[in-house]
Design an enzyme around this catalytic site. Structure first.
Site, mmCIF file in Angstrom:
data_model
loop_
_atom_site.group_PDB
_atom_site.id
_atom_site.type_symbol
_atom_site.label_atom_id
_atom_site.label_comp_id
_atom_site.label_asym_id
_atom_site.label_seq_id
_atom_site.Cartn_x
_atom_site.Cartn_y
_atom_site.Cartn_z
ATOM 1 N N ASP A 83 0.709 -1.135 0.014
ATOM 2 C CA ASP A 83 0.150 0.022 -0.072
ATOM 3 C C ASP A 83 1.064 1.280 0.015
ATOM 4 O O ASP A 83 1.726 1.352 0.914
ATOM 5 C CB ASP A 83 -0.790 0.094 1.338
ATOM 6 N N ASP A 94 -3.378 7.367 -3.334
ATOM 7 C CA ASP A 94 -3.061 6.257 -2.399
ATOM 8 C C ASP A 94 -3.746 5.094 -3.093
ATOM 9 O O ASP A 94 -4.882 4.934 -3.619
ATOM 10 C CB ASP A 94 -3.966 6.596 -0.960
ATOM 11 N N HIS A 156 -11.473 6.704 2.218
ATOM 12 C CA HIS A 156 -11.550 7.945 2.715
ATOM 13 C C HIS A 156 -11.337 8.981 1.964
ATOM 14 O O HIS A 156 -10.776 8.737 1.234
ATOM 15 C CB HIS A 156 -10.636 7.782 3.845
ATOM 16 N N HIS A 164 -6.325 11.308 5.569
ATOM 17 C CA HIS A 164 -7.932 10.645 5.996
ATOM 18 C C HIS A 164 -8.481 11.937 6.380
ATOM 19 O O HIS A 164 -8.462 12.415 7.534
ATOM 20 C CB HIS A 164 -7.868 9.737 7.002
ATOM 21 N N GLU A 189 -11.079 1.421 -0.862
ATOM 22 C CA GLU A 189 -10.270 0.518 -0.631
ATOM 23 C C GLU A 189 -10.929 -0.710 0.180
ATOM 24 O O GLU A 189 -10.931 -0.932 1.354
ATOM 25 C CB GLU A 189 -9.102 0.905 0.285
ATOM 26 N N GLU A 286 -6.908 -1.041 -3.697
ATOM 27 C CA GLU A 286 -7.021 0.144 -3.526
ATOM 28 C C GLU A 286 -6.725 1.112 -4.660
ATOM 29 O O GLU A 286 -5.867 1.039 -5.453
ATOM 30 C CB GLU A 286 -6.477 0.919 -2.380
HETATM 31 MN MN MN Z 1 -3.852 2.748 1.143
HETATM 32 MN MN MN Z 2 -6.115 4.252 1.830
#
Ligand code: MN
Ligand code: MN
Length: 301
Positions: A83, A94, A156, A164, A189, A286
């Site tokens: 990630d 992200d 998020h 976030h 995600e 994600e």
């Molecule tokens: Mn992530």
């Molecule tokens: Mn994330």
């Protein structure tokens, strides 16, 4: 450069780093080496990591980033969640992939179910869509394949220098008072598991960030460690960071002590490693999206 272009450049950096990471992840390889290599790619192609490289294996769902001089190596089997985040002028990408360490039909089925859940959610995403619709789609897709969505992890809203921003995108049919708004970016995600369907906090902490609203009189509370807080603010603003990125300031053992003091003082947040409650295998996929007035673009593809 307009807002979308900034997000898109960050997205391209993460995409390229994930491609490299996927090639490198193999049993016996050092986690730290993979991490440093993908973070270097992100540094070359963007303004830097938006958060430390997360490498979480099997029942670890999220928030493990290698520590300084980490000696961990990838095991023979299991699902690795890589990630990664990058930012350009604070605009964050992200994105995460799941990688199997050895061929395993059950793990492949789980990973594919979660990947399908992400694709269905992305296909459904449009301006004005209530986030609960995304949760419903993700949950139904993962369950259809016989697995559970992880109910206390999710997507998020992203804001400049904030990973976030308080807007949550659920992985289960949960009524939340949020909609996808034009001009904004979001990470979607899904996580799926053959375990309990929720995560608990483990003991290890490898990721921290500055609290944007520290308690009053925090300077008095932290005393001589204000210098460290100033360095953290200069280097990372409110983005999450790894102690690896501060070992030029203090040796790791001393640094760790100081960081946990700053957490107790309310000046820093910490992000303990997240573990599947029944130690089930976990998969995650994600992407980041940018919402226009009339459509949605994926920035990390
Ligand atoms: Mn992530
Ligand atoms: Mn994330």
């Amino acid at each position: 450069m307009d807002e979308f272009e900034l997000y898109k450049r960050a997205g391209e950096a993460v995409k390229r780093a994930l491609e490299k990471g996927k090639e490198l992840i193999k049993p016996g390889v050092s986690l730290l080496e993979v991490c440093e290599e993908v973070e270097d790619i992100i540094r070359k192609l963007s303004d830097g990591p938006a958060f430390p490289c997360n490498i979480s294996i099997s029942y670890e769902a999220a928030h493990y980033s290698p520590i300084p001089n980490d000696t961990k190596k990838f095991p023979e089997k299991g699902i690795v969640k890589l990630d990664l985040g990058a930012h350009v002028q604070g605009r964050i990408a992200d994105s995460a992939i799941s990688v199997l360490l050895s061929p395993n039909p059950k793990h492949e089925k789980l990973s594919n179910a979660v990947k399908e859940a992400l694709e269905k959610a992305l296909a459904r995403a449009k301006p004005g869509l209530p986030v609960s619709a995304i949760g419903t789609t993700i949950s139904a897709t993962i369950k259809k394949h016989g697995f559970k969505p992880i109910r206390n992890l999710g997507g998020h809203g992203l804001s400049p220098y904030i990973v976030h921003n308080g807007v949550s995108i659920p992985n289960v049919p949960e009524r939340l008072p949020f909609k996808l708004e034009p001009g904004r970016a979001y990470a979607i995600e899904p996580f799926g598991t053959n375990g309990a369907g929720y995560v608990v906090e483990g003991k290890e902490v490898t990721i921290y960030s500055l609290n944007p609203r520290p308690p009053r009189n925090w300077e008095l509370k932290v005393g001589e460690d204000k210098d460290l807080v100033d360095i953290i603010e200069q280097r990372f603003k409110t983005l999450p960071f790894s102690p690896r990125w501060l070992v030029d300031v203090y040796p790791y053992e001393k640094l760790k002590e100081k960081l946990s003091k700053l957490v107790k003082a309310g000046v820093l947040y910490h992000y303990p490693i997240l573990i599947e409650a029944k130690k089930g295998e976990v998969a995650q996929w994600e992407h980041t999206i940018f919402v226009f007035e009339d459509r949605v673009e994926v920035t990390t593809r």
